[in-house]
Design a protein around this motif. Sequence first.
Motif, PDB file in Angstrom:
ATOM      1  N   TYR A 188      16.864 -29.473 -39.172  1.00  0.00           N
ATOM      2  CA  TYR A 188      16.219 -29.921 -37.936  1.00  0.00           C
ATOM      3  C   TYR A 188      17.160 -29.985 -36.742  1.00  0.00           C
ATOM      4  N   GLU A 189      18.466 -29.984 -36.979  1.00  0.00           N
ATOM      5  CA  GLU A 189      19.403 -30.042 -35.860  1.00  0.00           C
ATOM      6  C   GLU A 189      19.359 -28.759 -35.039  1.00  0.00           C
ATOM      7  N   ILE A 190      19.080 -27.631 -35.690  1.00  0.00           N
ATOM      8  CA  ILE A 190      18.979 -26.362 -34.965  1.00  0.00           C
ATOM      9  C   ILE A 190      17.809 -26.401 -33.995  1.00  0.00           C
ATOM     10  N   SER A 191      16.654 -26.843 -34.476  1.00  0.00           N
ATOM     11  CA  SER A 191      15.481 -26.947 -33.606  1.00  0.00           C
ATOM     12  C   SER A 191      15.717 -27.956 -32.490  1.00  0.00           C
ATOM     13  N   MET A 192      16.406 -29.034 -32.791  1.00  0.00           N
ATOM     14  CA  MET A 192      16.697 -30.043 -31.775  1.00  0.00           C
ATOM     15  C   MET A 192      17.560 -29.459 -30.662  1.00  0.00           C
ATOM     16  N   GLY A 193      18.576 -28.705 -31.023  1.00  0.00           N
ATOM     17  CA  GLY A 193      19.427 -28.096 -30.012  1.00  0.00           C
ATOM     18  C   GLY A 193      18.686 -27.086 -29.147  1.00  0.00           C
ATOM     19  N   LEU A 194      17.848 -26.262 -29.781  1.00  0.00           N
ATOM     20  CA  LEU A 194      17.072 -25.283 -29.024  1.00  0.00           C
ATOM     21  C   LEU A 194      16.059 -25.964 -28.115  1.00  0.00           C
ATOM     22  N   ALA A 195      15.516 -27.104 -28.550  1.00  0.00           N
ATOM     23  CA  ALA A 195      14.552 -27.830 -27.723  1.00  0.00           C
ATOM     24  C   ALA A 195      15.194 -28.314 -26.428  1.00  0.00           C
ATOM     25  N   LEU A 196      16.475 -28.709 -26.488  1.00  0.00           N
ATOM     26  CA  LEU A 196      17.175 -29.162 -25.292  1.00  0.00           C
ATOM     27  C   LEU A 196      17.630 -28.005 -24.408  1.00  0.00           C
ATOM     28  N   LEU A 197      17.742 -26.822 -24.994  1.00  0.00           N
ATOM     29  CA  LEU A 197      18.287 -25.687 -24.259  1.00  0.00           C
ATOM     30  C   LEU A 197      17.413 -25.303 -23.074  1.00  0.00           C
ATOM     31  N   GLY A 198      16.083 -25.439 -23.228  1.00  0.00           N
ATOM     32  CA  GLY A 198      15.200 -25.124 -22.110  1.00  0.00           C
ATOM     33  C   GLY A 198      15.464 -26.024 -20.913  1.00  0.00           C
ATOM     34  N   ALA A 199      15.605 -27.334 -21.161  1.00  0.00           N
ATOM     35  CA  ALA A 199      15.901 -28.276 -20.080  1.00  0.00           C
ATOM     36  C   ALA A 199      17.279 -28.013 -19.481  1.00  0.00           C
ATOM     37  N   ILE A 200      18.227 -27.627 -20.329  1.00  0.00           N
ATOM     38  CA  ILE A 200      19.575 -27.330 -19.836  1.00  0.00           C
ATOM     39  C   ILE A 200      19.548 -26.144 -18.887  1.00  0.00           C
ATOM     40  N   MET A 201      18.792 -25.107 -19.238  1.00  0.00           N
ATOM     41  CA  MET A 201      18.705 -23.934 -18.368  1.00  0.00           C
ATOM     42  C   MET A 201      18.049 -24.276 -17.033  1.00  0.00           C
ATOM     43  N   MET A 202      17.051 -25.140 -17.061  1.00  0.00           N
ATOM     44  CA  MET A 202      16.399 -25.528 -15.813  1.00  0.00           C
ATOM     45  C   MET A 202      17.320 -26.381 -14.949  1.00  0.00           C
ATOM     46  N   ALA A 203      18.138 -27.231 -15.581  1.00  0.00           N
ATOM     47  CA  ALA A 203      19.054 -28.080 -14.825  1.00  0.00           C
ATOM     48  C   ALA A 203      20.313 -27.334 -14.400  1.00  0.00           C
ATOM     49  N   GLY A 204      20.706 -26.340 -15.177  1.00  0.00           N
ATOM     50  CA  GLY A 204      21.911 -25.586 -14.857  1.00  0.00           C
ATOM     51  C   GLY A 204      23.191 -26.334 -15.122  1.00  0.00           C
ATOM     52  N   SER A 205      23.155 -27.303 -16.025  1.00  0.00           N
ATOM     53  CA  SER A 205      24.340 -28.088 -16.319  1.00  0.00           C
ATOM     54  C   SER A 205      24.223 -28.699 -17.705  1.00  0.00           C
ATOM     55  N   LEU A 206      25.382 -28.963 -18.328  1.00  0.00           N
ATOM     56  CA  LEU A 206      25.434 -29.666 -19.605  1.00  0.00           C
ATOM     57  C   LEU A 206      25.676 -31.163 -19.424  1.00  0.00           C
ATOM     58  N   SER A 207      25.949 -31.574 -18.192  1.00  0.00           N
ATOM     59  CA  SER A 207      26.175 -32.988 -17.903  1.00  0.00           C
ATOM     60  C   SER A 207      24.846 -33.727 -17.900  1.00  0.00           C
ATOM     61  N   LEU A 208      24.788 -34.859 -18.592  1.00  0.00           N
ATOM     62  CA  LEU A 208      23.530 -35.597 -18.679  1.00  0.00           C
ATOM     63  C   LEU A 208      23.116 -36.178 -17.333  1.00  0.00           C
ATOM     64  N   THR A 209      24.073 -36.600 -16.519  1.00  0.00           N
ATOM     65  CA  THR A 209      23.720 -37.128 -15.202  1.00  0.00           C
ATOM     66  C   THR A 209      23.158 -36.028 -14.296  1.00  0.00           C
ATOM     67  N   GLU A 210      23.718 -34.819 -14.414  1.00  0.00           N
ATOM     68  CA  GLU A 210      23.205 -33.708 -13.615  1.00  0.00           C
ATOM     69  C   GLU A 210      21.812 -33.295 -14.083  1.00  0.00           C
ATOM     70  N   VAL A 211      21.552 -33.398 -15.382  1.00  0.00           N
ATOM     71  CA  VAL A 211      20.215 -33.097 -15.893  1.00  0.00           C
ATOM     72  C   VAL A 211      19.191 -34.061 -15.306  1.00  0.00           C
ATOM     73  N   VAL A 212      19.546 -35.337 -15.226  1.00  0.00           N
ATOM     74  CA  VAL A 212      18.630 -36.323 -14.642  1.00  0.00           C
ATOM     75  C   VAL A 212      18.407 -36.028 -13.165  1.00  0.00           C
ATOM     76  N   LYS A 213      19.475 -35.744 -12.426  1.00  0.00           N
ATOM     77  CA  LYS A 213      19.339 -35.472 -10.991  1.00  0.00           C
ATOM     78  C   LYS A 213      18.503 -34.224 -10.716  1.00  0.00           C
ATOM     79  N   ALA A 214      18.505 -33.279 -11.654  1.00  0.00           N
ATOM     80  CA  ALA A 214      17.704 -32.066 -11.483  1.00  0.00           C
ATOM     81  C   ALA A 214      16.211 -32.343 -11.604  1.00  0.00           C
ATOM     82  N   GLN A 215      15.851 -33.553 -12.051  1.00  0.00           N
ATOM     83  CA  GLN A 215      14.441 -33.910 -12.205  1.00  0.00           C
ATOM     84  C   GLN A 215      13.926 -34.768 -11.050  1.00  0.00           C
ATOM     85  N   ASP A 216      14.583 -34.668  -9.893  1.00  0.00           N
ATOM     86  CA  ASP A 216      14.177 -35.496  -8.760  1.00  0.00           C
ATOM     87  C   ASP A 216      12.815 -35.094  -8.211  1.00  0.00           C
TER      88      ASP A 216
END
Length: 336
Positions: free
Chosen positions: A167-195
Amino acid sequence: MMLLADVGFAEATWILVLKSLVIFAVIFAIVPVLTVIERKVLGRFQHRYGPNRVGPFGLMQPLADAVKLIGKEAFTPRASVPLLWALGPILVVFSGVAVLAILPWGDVQEIGSGEVGLYGIDVSIGVLYFFAFGSFAFYGLLLGGWASGSKYSFLGAMRSAAQLISYEISMGLALLGAIMMAGSLSLTEVVKAQDEVWFILPQILGFLIFMVAGFAEANRAPFDLPEADAELVAGYQTEYGGMRFGSFMLAEYIEMVVISGIAVTFFLGGWMGPGPGWLDPIWMLLKTLALVFVFFWVRATLPRLRYDQLMSLGWKVLLPLATLNVLVTAVLVVVL
């Protein structure tokens, strides 16, 4: 320049220590409360009361549980490997505590004469940090089961290992879509991308996959096969008692908070909510506790899966859907 650098480093150090103490104090205060809330919720779902004897409304039950576990005699199985057997619960707790450090509880706020980020640490590779330290739990469960010297514990450890890997593989891929939309691996930058829009809307499939995989990662019902009491007595923790057993329980609840916090960060806007900036940690905490409630709800609702059903869901359903979600997201990010 050297003097300024030294002063800045000293200031950052004590602020980091203070923030760490506050975060851990809050989480470790919440975890015992969650044990009571879960039993109360399960009781209501099953038309019974739940804890109601110790203290008003049963609220002192966590203290009674702690006293009972601390008072248990320390026992080491004769067939165990003592050092590795004792190391198992330590690694599991360390895994959950280490990941708490990167959960962003708020944006940078001006406190006193300086600015302080309302998070433990903000690393540029926050997602990789999450998976790297989260994987320590895998070694803790495997060591705990194998080093116990019990066949039931060993079977529970092997189930846990297979389940986490699946299940860790699916979990990582599930986050990858949000990472691509945010353009960053930083969690704070991911949150800011959802403004403008929370990622749960364009990434609803990724959110659902992450949550299902999160249930399996935390060994929670209906994916609690590693400790299936009808088959393995208690699985990897069969031979543990006292506070060593309590450490596994503590780690399970911390894991629920961590997974819920990561889901909130990537899909539910993190700390974002109406009101001034000092409300950021409150919004983050409320959203996280709402997802923790979903863990309780599912436990009260769904029966335990068979092991072949668990593996089929992970490899034949979640993994293809997560891969499809990543491909579609990549195409849309490039085109739009």
